[in-house]
Every structure is written in C-alpha cells, then in structure tokens.
Design a protein around this motif. Structure first.
Motif, mmCIF file in Angstrom:
data_model
loop_
_atom_site.group_PDB
_atom_site.id
_atom_site.type_symbol
_atom_site.label_atom_id
_atom_site.label_comp_id
_atom_site.label_asym_id
_atom_site.label_seq_id
_atom_site.Cartn_x
_atom_site.Cartn_y
_atom_site.Cartn_z
ATOM 1 N N PHE A 72 0.832 -1.209 0.000
ATOM 2 C CA PHE A 72 0.000 0.000 0.000
ATOM 3 C C PHE A 72 0.866 1.259 0.000
ATOM 4 O O PHE A 72 0.616 2.198 -0.756
ATOM 5 N N ASN A 75 2.513 1.752 -3.237
ATOM 6 C CA ASN A 75 1.554 1.691 -4.340
ATOM 7 C C ASN A 75 1.931 0.567 -5.317
ATOM 8 O O ASN A 75 1.921 0.746 -6.531
ATOM 9 N N SER A 77 0.850 -3.016 -6.362
ATOM 10 C CA SER A 77 -0.240 -3.984 -6.238
ATOM 11 C C SER A 77 0.259 -5.423 -6.191
ATOM 12 O O SER A 77 -0.375 -6.279 -5.578
#
Length: 120
Positions: A72, A75, A77
């Motif tokens: 997170f 960023n 995934s």
C-alpha cells in the motif's frame, strides 16, 4: 476452543476476500496463487530446523501484514497481492488445523500435533 479459533480464522479469511476484491486482479489469480505459500515446504529437504524456519516465514501473518502495508505504501499492487495471499493462506491453513511448525517435526505445530488423518 478449537471451534472458536477456527471461526476467528474464517473471519480473517473473509477479510482476505474483501481485500483481494479491492485489488485490480481477476479472481483466477487468487485461486492460482492461494496455495503458493506451501512451496516453502521445500526447506524440509535440508532438515527440520531449516524447513520449519522457511515454512514459518511464509506462513506468518505479521510478515503478511507487513508485506500488505509495504504494498500500500509503495503503491505496488503485486506486493499487496503477495501479502494478501500469504495472509489468506495462513488463515485457511489454520482453519484446517495446520499451524506454524516447531523445529523437531513437521507434524508438531503451535496448534498441537497433526494426526495422520490431517486433523489436529
């Protein structure tokens, strides 16, 4: 008590479903990856101490949470997916009575001994 712990793990697995649903991956990715943490069993090819360490590393929920958090924060995934998979698999594993391994035997876990029929 065992049923209460299994319900807790079920709740955590349901949280994983919610978390995965927030990611931008098709559901076949989840089903294809959910058993990947069990590849860590290869550590037992060296000896039980190494096997337990490697297995526990890839089945530890705090590590999974740290990987989710890093995903997170960065960023990323793919990193988030990896953490979600490890957390989900660990919860699923514990629902079935498999826990973190002790160094003396694969069947000796933090949840107790695994019996021959796969139940603890």
């Amino acid at each position: 008590m065992k049923n209460l712990l299994k319900l807790e793990e079920l709740g955590q697995f349901m949280l994983v479903i919610i978390l995965f649903n927030q990611l931008d991956y098709a559901w076949w990715i989840f089903t294809a990856c959910i058993l990947l943490p069990d590849l860590s069993i290869i550590g037992y090819a060296v000896n039980t101490k190494t096997g337990a360490w490697v297995y526990n590393f890839f089945h530890h929920k705090l590590i999974a949470i740290a990987v989710i958090g890093a995903g997170f924060l960065l960023n990323n995934s793919l990193l988030t997916l990896a953490g979600v998979i490890v957390f989900g698999y660990s919860s699923m594993d514990r629902m079935f009575g498999y826990g973190l391994k002790n160094e003396d035997s694969f069947k000796n876990t933090h949840l107790g001994l695994i019996e021959e029929n796969g139940k603890s």
